[in-house]
Write an enzyme that holds these catalytic residues in place. Structure first.
Site, short mmCIF file in Angstrom:
data_model
loop_
_atom_site.label_atom_id
_atom_site.label_comp_id
_atom_site.label_asym_id
_atom_site.label_seq_id
_atom_site.Cartn_x
_atom_site.Cartn_y
_atom_site.Cartn_z
N THR A 78 11.91 27.97 81.30
CA THR A 78 11.31 29.29 81.10
C THR A 78 10.00 29.15 80.33
O THR A 78 9.90 28.30 79.46
CB THR A 78 12.29 30.15 80.27
OG1 THR A 78 13.47 30.34 81.02
CG2 THR A 78 11.69 31.49 79.90
N ARG B 73 21.81 37.78 88.90
CA ARG B 73 22.01 37.44 87.48
C ARG B 73 20.70 37.64 86.72
O ARG B 73 19.63 37.25 87.18
CB ARG B 73 22.47 35.99 87.37
CG ARG B 73 22.59 35.45 85.93
CD ARG B 73 21.35 34.72 85.51
NE ARG B 73 21.50 34.08 84.21
CZ ARG B 73 20.48 33.63 83.49
NH1 ARG B 73 19.25 33.73 83.94
NH2 ARG B 73 20.69 33.05 82.33
N GLY C 80 18.88 37.06 82.86
CA GLY C 80 19.05 36.39 81.57
C GLY C 80 18.40 37.16 80.44
O GLY C 80 18.26 38.39 80.46
N ASP C 81 17.98 36.42 79.43
CA ASP C 81 17.41 37.02 78.22
C ASP C 81 15.96 37.42 78.36
O ASP C 81 15.47 38.30 77.62
CB ASP C 81 17.51 36.03 77.05
CG ASP C 81 16.74 34.75 77.36
OD1 ASP C 81 17.05 34.09 78.37
OD2 ASP C 81 15.79 34.42 76.62
N GLY D 254 15.77 29.06 76.81
CA GLY D 254 17.08 28.42 76.68
C GLY D 254 18.09 29.18 77.52
O GLY D 254 17.73 29.91 78.44
N GLY E 96 20.11 31.84 78.70
CA GLY E 96 19.98 33.28 78.48
C GLY E 96 21.26 33.98 78.08
O GLY E 96 21.24 34.91 77.26
N1 GLY Z 1 16.12 31.76 79.38
C1 GLY Z 1 16.03 32.11 80.72
C2 GLY Z 1 17.29 32.50 81.35
O1 GLY Z 1 18.36 32.12 80.90
O2 GLY Z 1 17.24 33.20 82.33
#
Ligand code: GLY
Length: 305
Positions: free
Chosen positions: A175, A203, A205-206, A227, A229
């Protein structure tokens, strides 16, 4: 173990980028460092011309989205359907303006769409086909999604399918993100990702979640994370680090947020932070994190792992 570096007092304006926190193989170090350096230089060019912190952070992220080295834009990991699905976000510290997109496939730079969401004022997070339609409606080019797929990721996907066990045990985390502060102390953050390898279609993530993957607030600073997410979301990594700044120094705040991530969520991650007075720091609890920064008086960006 958390490793945190506070860079020499660099002052304002300044930009700091990361290209992911994970066990980057030695033969790939050069590409990761070069890409981060180019991104920080692009962000710096905006700041040096009097541009805003938000413009600088976006310019830096675009460079890394276009660089197939990273898990963002072209070169992103493939999901379980063999397709690239991207998340991105931007945030401005002055007014907490936020824009994000999730699960977009047919745009070149997801961060441009996130920026357009912020500018629209109509929503903060837009996902999937609706986000793509919004992007095209504001003039962002529609692309053939196959352009985003590179041979390296096609091979990784084929190997996963051949194993017959569609799970990944490796730690990946390419990322990308950027934080910047302008000459008057206004901060911003931007991030973009293809997510995790072989992820469930849909899906998220963060990265497009304020407080988890990024946060920008002129009363504290700007942060961007990288990292796993699912774990970063649980502890709200960026908010955790920035909120601690009231009570502790920058390096201790980052270390404490990363330590809590590991202790409470078994999370591995990295993050970059800039404060309104122009302090820059990078921290991670992974084997490495590619990052680079540039500020006044530096002839070019300085990159490290
Ligand atoms: N840090 C990116 C993700 O997990 O999508």
């Amino acid at each position: 173990m958390e490793r945190v570096t506070v860079f020499e007092p660099v002052g304002r304006p300044a930009v700091l980028v990361h290209g992911g926190a994970w066990a980057i193989p030695a033969p790939e170090h050069g590409a990761h460092l070069d890409g981060c350096r180019a991104a920080a230089d692009a962000g710096w060019a905006v700041l040096a011309a009097g541009g805003s912190a938000l413009d600088a952070a976006v310019a830096a992220v675009v460079v890394m989205e276009d660089d197939p080295t990273y898990d963002a834009g072209r070169g992103s990991f493939l999901n379980r359907d063999g397709a690239v699905e991207m998340d991105a976000a931007v945030m401005r510290g002055e007014d907490l303006a936020f824009g994000a997109v999730a699960s977009v496939r047919r745009v070149r730079n997801a961060v441009h769409v996130a920026r357009a969401v912020l500018e629209s004022g109509e929503a903060t997070l837009v996902a999937g086909a609706g986000a793509e339609r919004f992007a095209w409606s504001v003039g962002i080019e529609r692309i053939d999604p196959s352009w985003l797929v590179v041979e390296r990721e096609r091979e990784r996907y084929d190997a996963a399918c051949a194993r017959g066990a569609p799970t990944f045990t490796e730690t990946f985390g390419d990322t990308v993100g950027a934080v910047a502060v302008d000459a008057s102390g206004r901060v911003a953050a931007a991030g973009s990702t293809g997510g995790t390898p072989f992820k469930l279609p849909g899906r998220v993530g963060d990265t497009p979640i304020a407080g988890a993957g990024l946060l920008a607030d002129d009363t504290a600073g700007a942060a961007a994370a990288t990292g796993h997410g699912e774990r970063i979301l649980k502890t709200g990594l960026c908010r955790d680090a920035l909120w601690r700044l009231d009570a502790m120094p920058l390096d201790a705040s980052i270390a404490a947020a990363l330590e809590r991530l590991r202790r409470r969520a078994d999370g591995r991650a990295g993050m970059i932070v800039v404060t309104p007075d122009g302090k820059l720091a990078a921290g991670y609890n992974t084997p490495a994190m590619a990052h680079a920064y540039r500020a006044a008086g530096m002839p070019t960006a300085v990159a490290a792992l």
